[in-house]
Scaffold this motif. Structure first.
Motif, short mmCIF file in Angstrom:
data_model
loop_
_atom_site.label_atom_id
_atom_site.label_comp_id
_atom_site.label_asym_id
_atom_site.label_seq_id
_atom_site.Cartn_x
_atom_site.Cartn_y
_atom_site.Cartn_z
N PRO A 23 -19.69 -17.19 -16.00
CA PRO A 23 -20.03 -17.19 -17.51
C PRO A 23 -19.83 -16.37 -18.24
CG PRO A 23 -22.09 -17.11 -16.03
CD PRO A 23 -21.09 -17.02 -15.02
N GLU A 24 -19.85 -15.22 -17.90
CA GLU A 24 -19.53 -13.99 -18.79
C GLU A 24 -18.04 -13.96 -18.94
OE1 GLU A 24 -18.12 -12.72 -14.58
OE2 GLU A 24 -19.94 -13.88 -15.52
N LYS A 25 -17.29 -14.71 -18.34
CA LYS A 25 -15.80 -15.02 -18.75
C LYS A 25 -15.46 -16.41 -19.33
CE LYS A 25 -13.81 -10.90 -17.69
NZ LYS A 25 -12.95 -10.36 -18.59
N ARG A 26 -16.83 -17.21 -19.70
CA ARG A 26 -16.39 -18.62 -20.14
C ARG A 26 -15.99 -19.47 -18.78
NH1 ARG A 26 -13.75 -19.31 -25.39
NH2 ARG A 26 -11.92 -18.14 -24.32
N ASN A 27 -16.41 -18.92 -17.60
CA ASN A 27 -15.82 -19.90 -16.55
C ASN A 27 -14.21 -19.87 -16.54
OD1 ASN A 27 -18.34 -20.00 -15.34
ND2 ASN A 27 -18.68 -21.87 -16.79
N ALA A 28 -13.74 -18.76 -16.81
CA ALA A 28 -12.03 -18.69 -16.87
C ALA A 28 -11.64 -18.74 -15.55
CB ALA A 28 -11.78 -17.58 -17.67
N ILE A 29 -10.32 -19.10 -15.19
CA ILE A 29 -9.80 -19.37 -13.78
C ILE A 29 -9.10 -18.00 -13.45
CG2 ILE A 29 -8.12 -20.42 -12.32
CD1 ILE A 29 -10.69 -22.15 -13.18
N ASP A 30 -9.34 -17.63 -12.32
CA ASP A 30 -8.33 -16.10 -11.91
C ASP A 30 -7.90 -16.74 -10.53
OD1 ASP A 30 -10.56 -15.56 -10.39
OD2 ASP A 30 -10.99 -13.85 -11.30
N TYR A 31 -7.39 -15.74 -9.69
CA TYR A 31 -6.84 -15.94 -8.49
C TYR A 31 -7.79 -16.27 -7.60
CZ TYR A 31 -2.16 -14.44 -10.43
OH TYR A 31 -1.28 -14.55 -11.10
N ASP A 32 -8.97 -15.63 -7.68
CA ASP A 32 -9.97 -15.80 -6.59
C ASP A 32 -10.68 -17.26 -6.91
OD1 ASP A 32 -9.92 -13.32 -5.58
OD2 ASP A 32 -11.37 -12.46 -7.07
N VAL A 33 -10.86 -17.79 -8.06
CA VAL A 33 -11.29 -19.00 -8.20
C VAL A 33 -10.25 -20.03 -7.79
CG1 VAL A 33 -12.07 -20.97 -9.89
CG2 VAL A 33 -12.70 -18.41 -10.31
N MET A 34 -9.01 -20.09 -7.98
CA MET A 34 -8.15 -20.66 -7.58
C MET A 34 -8.20 -21.01 -5.85
SD MET A 34 -4.35 -19.66 -9.11
CE MET A 34 -4.11 -19.60 -10.86
N ASN A 35 -8.13 -19.74 -5.42
CA ASN A 35 -8.61 -19.78 -4.03
C ASN A 35 -9.65 -20.54 -3.15
OD1 ASN A 35 -6.09 -18.33 -3.49
ND2 ASN A 35 -7.16 -16.46 -3.26
N ASP A 36 -10.81 -20.27 -4.03
CA ASP A 36 -11.99 -21.03 -3.55
C ASP A 36 -12.10 -22.39 -3.77
OD1 ASP A 36 -13.13 -18.40 -3.23
OD2 ASP A 36 -14.34 -18.35 -4.84
N LEU A 69 -7.16 -15.00 -19.54
CA LEU A 69 -5.82 -14.25 -20.13
C LEU A 69 -5.81 -12.84 -19.91
CD1 LEU A 69 -5.65 -16.02 -23.43
CD2 LEU A 69 -4.03 -16.42 -21.53
N SER A 70 -7.06 -12.22 -19.67
CA SER A 70 -7.20 -10.54 -19.43
C SER A 70 -6.36 -10.37 -17.97
CB SER A 70 -8.74 -10.21 -19.28
OG SER A 70 -9.38 -10.85 -18.07
N VAL A 71 -6.19 -11.48 -17.26
CA VAL A 71 -5.68 -11.50 -15.74
C VAL A 71 -4.12 -11.86 -15.98
CG1 VAL A 71 -5.53 -12.00 -13.58
CG2 VAL A 71 -7.72 -11.73 -14.52
#
Length: 254
Positions: A23-36, A69-71
């Protein structure tokens, strides 16, 4: 292995819930979320008792704000961008063709890639305060995870093109009128309404979904998504996109 950035579980009605927990990142997608997400989709598919897959976001403000975008701002070339875009595109193809009913519970803002995730689901249900839009055009790129190809399968072409071309953000009611949202409902209603919308037999549910998947296989959905991803990767390395991302990141610092 699941990270702290997501939560997943099977409830008493045999519904598989996947929640993005950033929630602190507005539920943005990064590589960890992709894998999960990929892991969760595999679990849901392998369990014959699961009746449906539901994806949502933590908190009340955001469903998913798309790619972090920060990633991903460090991805500069077409080749770098394609590696990330095609990875998430492959995961969303798995979500699109998961052989059981899928629901996007849009509990807040869904923009950019968040709308692409929602487009991969069979049903999109939104809470009244939710806002959503394919804003990629404002960043000088197209949908990068195959979202346009999936959207054209879910929404009539004129309305789909309106959403894509305008980069507008719509209310839940407006999105329902366009056909993007199927239900606008309160959070307390979600569980019971999903259960009421499904027969008990997971075998029946999977059989009907497989019939739809067969249609998509015959119309080369995967190939269409890959062509779309390649086009986004080309636009990604253009100055227009990098300048737009720089302006966006700078605005967040103010």
């Amino acid at each position: 292995m699941q990270t702290s950035k997501t939560e997943s579980y099977i409830d008493e009605h045999r519904l598989f819930w996947f929640r993005i927990n950033r929630p602190e990142k507005r539920n943005a997608i990064d590589y960890d979320v992709m894998n999960d997400l990929e892991h969760a989709l595999g679990e849901a598919q392998a369990n014959p008792l699961v009746r449906a897959f539901i994806i949502t976001g933590a908190g009340e403000q955001s469903f998913c704000s798309g790619g972090d975008l920060s990633v991903f701002h460090s991805l500069y070339t077409k080749e770098d961008a394609y590696a990330m875009l095609s990875r998430m595109g492959a995961i969303l193809f798995k979500l699109m063709t998961l052989p059981l009913p899928t629901y996007a519970l849009i509990n807040g803002t869904a923009i950019g890639g968040g709308c692409e995730i929602a487009s991969a689901c069979d049903q999109r249900w939104a809470m009244p305060h939710a806002r959503m839009g394919f804003v990629q055009g404002d960043l000088g790129i197209t949908t990068g995870w195959g979202g346009a190809s999936m959207l054209f399968e879910k929404v009539p072409s004129p309305q789909a093109l309106q959403m894509l071309n305008s980069a507008n953000i719509y209310t839940a009611v407006e999105a329902e009128r366009l056909g993007f949202i199927q239900k606008v409902l309160e959070k307390s209603e979600v569980g019971s309404m999903v259960v009421e919308s499904l027969v008990e037999s997971s075998a029946v549910l999977r059989s009907y979904k497989q019939a739809l998947i067969t249609k998509w296989e015959q119309t080369n959905l995967k190939e269409r998504m890959l062509a779309e991803i390649e086009q986004c990767a080309y636009l990604w390395e253009q100055d227009e996109h990098h300048m737009a991302v720089a302006r966006f990141l700078q605005s967040k610092k103010k």
